[in-house]
Write an enzyme that holds these catalytic residues in place. Structure first.
Site, PDB file in Angstrom:
ATOM      1  N   ASP A  13      42.655  15.108  58.030  1.00 42.88           N
ATOM      2  CA  ASP A  13      43.302  14.899  56.722  1.00 42.88           C
ATOM      3  C   ASP A  13      42.574  15.613  55.593  1.00 42.88           C
ATOM      4  OD1 ASP A  13      45.039  13.098  58.043  1.00 42.88           O
ATOM      5  OD2 ASP A  13      43.538  11.521  57.811  1.00 42.88           O
ATOM      6  N   LYS A  16      44.131  20.892  55.682  1.00 42.68           N
ATOM      7  CA  LYS A  16      44.202  22.158  56.426  1.00 42.68           C
ATOM      8  C   LYS A  16      45.571  22.817  56.295  1.00 42.68           C
ATOM      9  CE  LYS A  16      43.175  19.788  60.109  1.00 42.68           C
ATOM     10  NZ  LYS A  16      42.783  18.509  59.530  1.00 42.68           N
ATOM     11  N   GLY A  40      49.274  15.402  60.710  1.00 47.19           N
ATOM     12  CA  GLY A  40      50.258  15.395  59.621  1.00 47.19           C
ATOM     13  C   GLY A  40      49.817  16.409  58.593  1.00 47.19           C
ATOM     14  N   HIS A  41      50.432  17.580  58.600  1.00 41.89           N
ATOM     15  CA  HIS A  41      50.029  18.644  57.679  1.00 41.89           C
ATOM     16  C   HIS A  41      51.061  18.758  56.560  1.00 41.89           C
ATOM     17  CE1 HIS A  41      47.452  20.585  61.082  1.00 41.89           C
ATOM     18  NE2 HIS A  41      46.960  19.479  60.610  1.00 41.89           N
ATOM     19  N   GLN A 223      43.428  17.577  63.196  1.00 41.53           N
ATOM     20  CA  GLN A 223      42.355  16.563  63.099  1.00 41.53           C
ATOM     21  C   GLN A 223      41.069  17.239  62.567  1.00 41.53           C
ATOM     22  OE1 GLN A 223      44.140  16.570  66.431  1.00 41.53           O
ATOM     23  NE2 GLN A 223      45.608  15.405  65.272  1.00 41.53           N
ATOM     24  N   THR A 238      39.835  11.602  68.836  1.00 34.95           N
ATOM     25  CA  THR A 238      41.095  11.915  69.495  1.00 34.95           C
ATOM     26  C   THR A 238      40.768  12.516  70.866  1.00 34.95           C
ATOM     27  OG1 THR A 238      43.271  12.924  69.191  1.00 34.95           O
ATOM     28  CG2 THR A 238      41.380  14.226  68.441  1.00 34.95           C
TER      29      THR A 238
END
Ligand code: IMP
Length: 421
Positions: A13, A16, A40-41, A223, A238
């Site tokens: 987060d 990126k 989630g980008h 990530q 992850t």
């Protein structure tokens, strides 16, 4: 420069997506190499928000080819939902998006198993619940389904049946939940395969040929390094290689090396899910960072934990991924705060430690802070003396430049201090 990587230097987060979108303007290929739709980008263009999960953040640029590499885990339903959303902004065709035939498929069973473990298992990781871990488990145990298997029903039945008997026992006797039958799942996945066919290719060769013909390749990490399965804060990580090594295993790097590895870090630190977090703030400032920074997960909607910038963690990230520069995001959130601190080292058992090596116990790390005079910049004019001092301190402590800083969500709220590509 021919190849550049954008990698999260914290717990994800970091922003990126918007940097990838910006650098995609000058790239020919944008390649995702690990993770899945747990990412989630978020990209803002002219006030319009687009959230991408598995589709690379170069997709809004028509000239750019977006590539999903073989190290990614792909959930077909999410893939098509995402495509539908993007198609309302710009038309995506198989000419500008390619999916590796060797990417691993996330099935319904993976998603259900992830959810069951998180709700009923003995140790909660705080996963996104998307089936990421179980899909990577099947890949490593050689029972995974590859995207190419979706195109051939017989292979799909054979691959899906492998390991199903074991899973069915778990679901029935341990977790007591109903699951779709093999027939239902085969039919569902096969239909997606038919729709996906034209996007599917051997992306390794594609990247190889493109790079050899002089095309510029941008690798987009998902990530962050501290969530890496090997380098991260295990077990609260992850299941993929989020660090630079993931590029080699998850996509291929034809030149054998990267010209620039940009580590993206927020000007403070956030984390979602469980796990240690030395600079976490439980006070008014922490609440302000969460609120002002709108620190809510783009994938799960969970509130993110917030704390001061942690240089020992960044020093570790630099070593894990050979970062060549830092992109510092969300500096605007710090502007005007009543106090401003940066953690430069930890005290552990009476010793000062300046790098978060895996051998240290982060739960015992007491952060040592350098306090700064707050800056009040609105970033519409030249940076203030206080802001420059803050940036210079970070650079001198990390030993690499802050090549970029971002002061808002939009494409035009990014200051490039170095020219990439
Ligand atoms: P998983 O990737 O869903 O298995 O979740 C494992 C851990 O990684 C959890 O702590 C998640 O919150 C975290 N995580 C996964 N993806 C992201 C992300 O894109 N940003 C931040 N944290 C993430």
């Amino acid at each position: 420069m021919k190849s550049v990587a954008i990698i999260g230097a914290q717990w994800g987060d970091e922003g990126k997506g918007k940097l990838t979108d910006l650098l995609a303007e000058k790239s020919d290929l944008v390649v995702r190499y690990q993770g899945g739709h747990n990412a989630g980008h978020t990209i803002w263009v002219n006030g319009q928000k687009t959230v991408l999960h598995v589709i690379p953040s170069g997709i809004l640029h028509k000239h750019c080819l977006s590539v999903i590499g073989h190290g990614v885990v792909l959930e077909p339903q999410n893939f098509f939902n995402e495509l539908k959303n993007i198609n309302s902004i710009t038309k995506v065709t198989p000419d500008n998006l390619k999916v590796s035939s060797s990417a691993t498929v996330i099935t319904s069973y993976h998603r259900l198993l992830d959810a069951a473990r998180e709700s009923q298992g003995p140790e909660k990781i705080g996963t996104t619940g998307k089936g990421i871990g179980p899909a990577y488990e099947d890949k490593v145990s050689r029972r995974g389904i590859k995207v190419k298997d979706l195109l051939d029903k017989d292979t799909l039945i054979r691959r899906l049946s492998s390991g199903f008997a074991e899973k069915a026992i778990l679901f029935k006797h341990l977790y007591q939940i109903d699951i779709p039958s093999i027939d239902e799942e085969v039919e569902r996945l096969y239909q997606y395969g038919i729709q996906m066919k034209d996007f599917v290719t051997d992306t390794f060769s594609l990247i190889d040929e493109s790079a050899r013909s002089g095309k510029k390749v941008l690798y987009e990490g998902a990530q962050g390094i501290l969530l890496d399965i090997d380098y991260g804060t295990y077990p609260y990580v992850t299941s993929s290689s989020t660090a630079m090594a993931g590029i080699f295993t998850g996509a291929g790097l034809p030149q054998g090396q990267l010209d620039e590895v940009i580590g993206v870090a927020k000007a403070y630190t956030t984390r979602v899910g469980e796990g240690p977090f030395p600079t976490e703030l439980f006070d008014e400032i922490g609440a302000t960072l969460q609120k002002k920074g709108n620190e809510i997960g783009a994938t799960t909607g969970r509130k993110r934990r917030c704390g001061w910038l942690d240089l020992p963690l960044l020093r570790y990230a630099i070593k894990c991924s050979k970062l060549t520069s830092v992109a510092l995001t969300k500096v605007d959130i710090l502007s005007g705060l009543p106090e401003l601190k940066v953690c430069y080292a930890y005290e552990i058992g009476g010793k000062v430690v300046d790098c978060a090596y895996p051998g240290i116990n982060l739960y015992q790390a007491k952060p040592l802070y350098r306090e700064f005079k707050s800056f009040e910049d609105d970033f519409t004019s030249a940076p203030s003396k206080e802001f420059n001092e803050y940036l210079e301190y970070i650079e001198s402590q990390l030993g690499i430049p802050v090549g970029i800083y971002a002061f808002g969500p939009d494409r035009n709220q990014i200051k490039m201090r170095t020219d990439f590509f």
